[in-house]
Design an enzyme around this catalytic site. Structure first.
Site, mmCIF file in Angstrom:
data_model
loop_
_atom_site.group_PDB
_atom_site.id
_atom_site.type_symbol
_atom_site.label_atom_id
_atom_site.label_comp_id
_atom_site.label_asym_id
_atom_site.label_seq_id
_atom_site.Cartn_x
_atom_site.Cartn_y
_atom_site.Cartn_z
ATOM 1 N N HIS A 1 -10.620 81.316 -2.920
ATOM 2 C CA HIS A 1 -10.401 82.111 -4.148
ATOM 3 C C HIS A 1 -9.276 81.459 -4.974
ATOM 4 O O HIS A 1 -8.190 82.014 -5.134
ATOM 5 C CB HIS A 1 -9.983 83.513 -3.687
ATOM 6 C CG HIS A 1 -9.890 84.577 -4.715
ATOM 7 N ND1 HIS A 1 -9.202 84.442 -5.902
ATOM 8 C CD2 HIS A 1 -10.391 85.827 -4.722
ATOM 9 C CE1 HIS A 1 -9.278 85.573 -6.582
ATOM 10 N NE2 HIS A 1 -10.003 86.432 -5.883
ATOM 11 N N GLU B 1 -13.900 80.243 -7.936
ATOM 12 C CA GLU B 1 -13.949 80.401 -6.486
ATOM 13 C C GLU B 1 -15.247 79.820 -5.934
ATOM 14 O O GLU B 1 -16.326 80.227 -6.344
ATOM 15 C CB GLU B 1 -13.845 81.889 -6.150
ATOM 16 C CG GLU B 1 -12.670 82.550 -6.847
ATOM 17 C CD GLU B 1 -12.736 84.078 -6.794
ATOM 18 O OE1 GLU B 1 -13.189 84.616 -5.778
ATOM 19 O OE2 GLU B 1 -12.329 84.714 -7.780
HETATM 20 C C1 BG6 Z 1 -12.370 88.358 -7.387
HETATM 21 C C2 BG6 Z 1 -13.336 89.507 -7.485
HETATM 22 O O1 BG6 Z 1 -12.890 87.367 -6.569
HETATM 23 O O2 BG6 Z 1 -11.137 88.822 -6.831
HETATM 24 C C3 BG6 Z 1 -12.729 90.624 -8.309
HETATM 25 O O3 BG6 Z 1 -14.568 89.050 -8.043
HETATM 26 C C4 BG6 Z 1 -11.388 91.038 -7.713
HETATM 27 O O4 BG6 Z 1 -13.627 91.723 -8.372
HETATM 28 C C5 BG6 Z 1 -10.495 89.809 -7.605
HETATM 29 O O5 BG6 Z 1 -10.780 92.011 -8.553
HETATM 30 C C6 BG6 Z 1 -9.120 90.067 -6.996
HETATM 31 O O6 BG6 Z 1 -9.241 90.702 -5.782
HETATM 32 P P1 BG6 Z 1 -7.944 91.163 -5.010
HETATM 33 O O7 BG6 Z 1 -8.459 91.873 -3.780
HETATM 34 O O8 BG6 Z 1 -7.165 89.914 -4.676
HETATM 35 O O9 BG6 Z 1 -7.178 92.050 -5.944
#
Ligand code: BG6
Length: 305
Positions: A172, A276
């Site tokens: 990510h 990602e």
């Molecule tokens: C992304 C998702 O990968 O991560 C989003 O597609 C999400 O929907 C974002 O809001 C952040 O996620 P987190 O759990 O780190 O707040």
């Protein structure tokens, strides 16, 4: 207090000063890498890469100035490892978003000073009672990182049990950009995507490069080729190559959601774009007993003159 023996780790994995284990200013156990090509920092919790900066260049990876650090907390920015599920758990709403890999302890298994001057790190997730309760499957998961003139990461899952296992995952990555409104992401034109900002019910079609001017949360399906993040203001292109990934997630929360999140900083939404490399939505990975899956990425920077 953590119970990490830093001097032992430095002795065992230090690579003559290329790799240093230390507690950082936020109290996190981190691995600092410095070689002739780049510097990088990684938190042992989550095997979470927090920065990678090739020599004489701007940082490529964005870490939020308002990130919160602590045991079991996910760090905003860097490269969170989403595993063994991406997004909400398919059936258990109380399980953590994006799985537990990004918030649990990992252990160092190997470091190598490579002949080309790069540094290779290998880590392995340490399962605990909580992870076993959420993931009652026999799997080994390792992350290999090569810090050099490019950044390579490989997330390897092996099914060590005797029945098939299905998972989803993502690296990510938060990329640092000059101004997200000024960049263009190439490589997804012609793909279909799930639009999570909309209901996500129907696939939409991408024509041309992705540009950002509002909240964006998309899973591009059947996307296997590389993407190029073109940042004319910073006169650079970031090339995102991958294998073992059939989806690409593009995310920017924009203003209102960023304010609610509380750990993105006031202009964080302008300073980053998440691209990602994933296996997400319908694109899950099923591993037969003894089978292995490798999700591999390579990030490289082209400086424009
Ligand atoms: C992304 C998702 O990968 O991560 C989003 O597609 C999400 O929907 C974002 O809001 C952040 O996620 P987190 O759990 O780190 O707040």
């Amino acid at each position: 207090m953590d119970n990490i023996n830093y001097s032992l780790l430095n002795k065992r994995f230090g690579q003559h000063g290329q790799v240093t284990f230390t507690k950082d200013l936020n109290g996190m156990a981190v691995i600092e890498v410095a070689n002739s090509h780049a510097t990088a920092t990684l938190a042992l919790q989550g095997a979470h890469l927090m920065h990678w900066t090739p020599r004489k260049q701007r940082p490529v990876i964005w870490l939020s100035p308002a990130a919160k650090f602590g045991v079991g907390k996910s760090i905003r920015g860097g490269v969170p490892v989403c595993w063994p599920w991406f997004g909400p758990h398919p059936t258990q709403a109380s399980f953590p978003s994006h799985g537990f890999a990004r918030t649990v302890a990992w252990e160092m298994t190997d470091t190598q000073a490579m002949a080309d001057g790069a540094t290779r790190l290998s880590l392995r997730l340490i399962p605990n009672d909580a992870t076993r309760a959420q993931w009652p499957h026999a799997t080994d998961v390792a992350l290999h990182i090569k810090v050099g003139a490019t950044l390579e990461m490989e997330l390897v899952t092996r099914n060590t049990g005797d029945s098939a296992v299905t998972l989803s995952e993502a690296l990510h990555t938060y990329f640092a950009v000059s101004d997200v409104r000024q960049i263009a992401l190439h490589g997804l034109g012609g793909s279909d995507y799930v639009d999570k900002v909309d209901s996500g019910d129907q696939l939409k079609h991408q024509t041309g490069p992705v540009t950002i001017s509002a909240e964006t949360d998309r899973i591009y399906v059947g996307s296997t080729t590389e993407c190029v993040l073109d940042d004319p203001q910073w006169r650079r292109r970031i090339r995102i190559a991958k294998h073992g990934s059939r989806s690409t997630v593009v995310w920017n929360p924009w203003i209102e959601k960023a304010e609610k999140m509380g750990d993105l900083g006031t202009r964080g939404y302008l300073d980053m774009l998440c691209v990602e490399s994933a296996n997400a939505a319908e694109d899950t990975v099923t591993l037969a007993p003894d089978a292995e899956h490798r999700l591999w990425v390579n990030y490289s920077v082209e400086v424009l003159r």
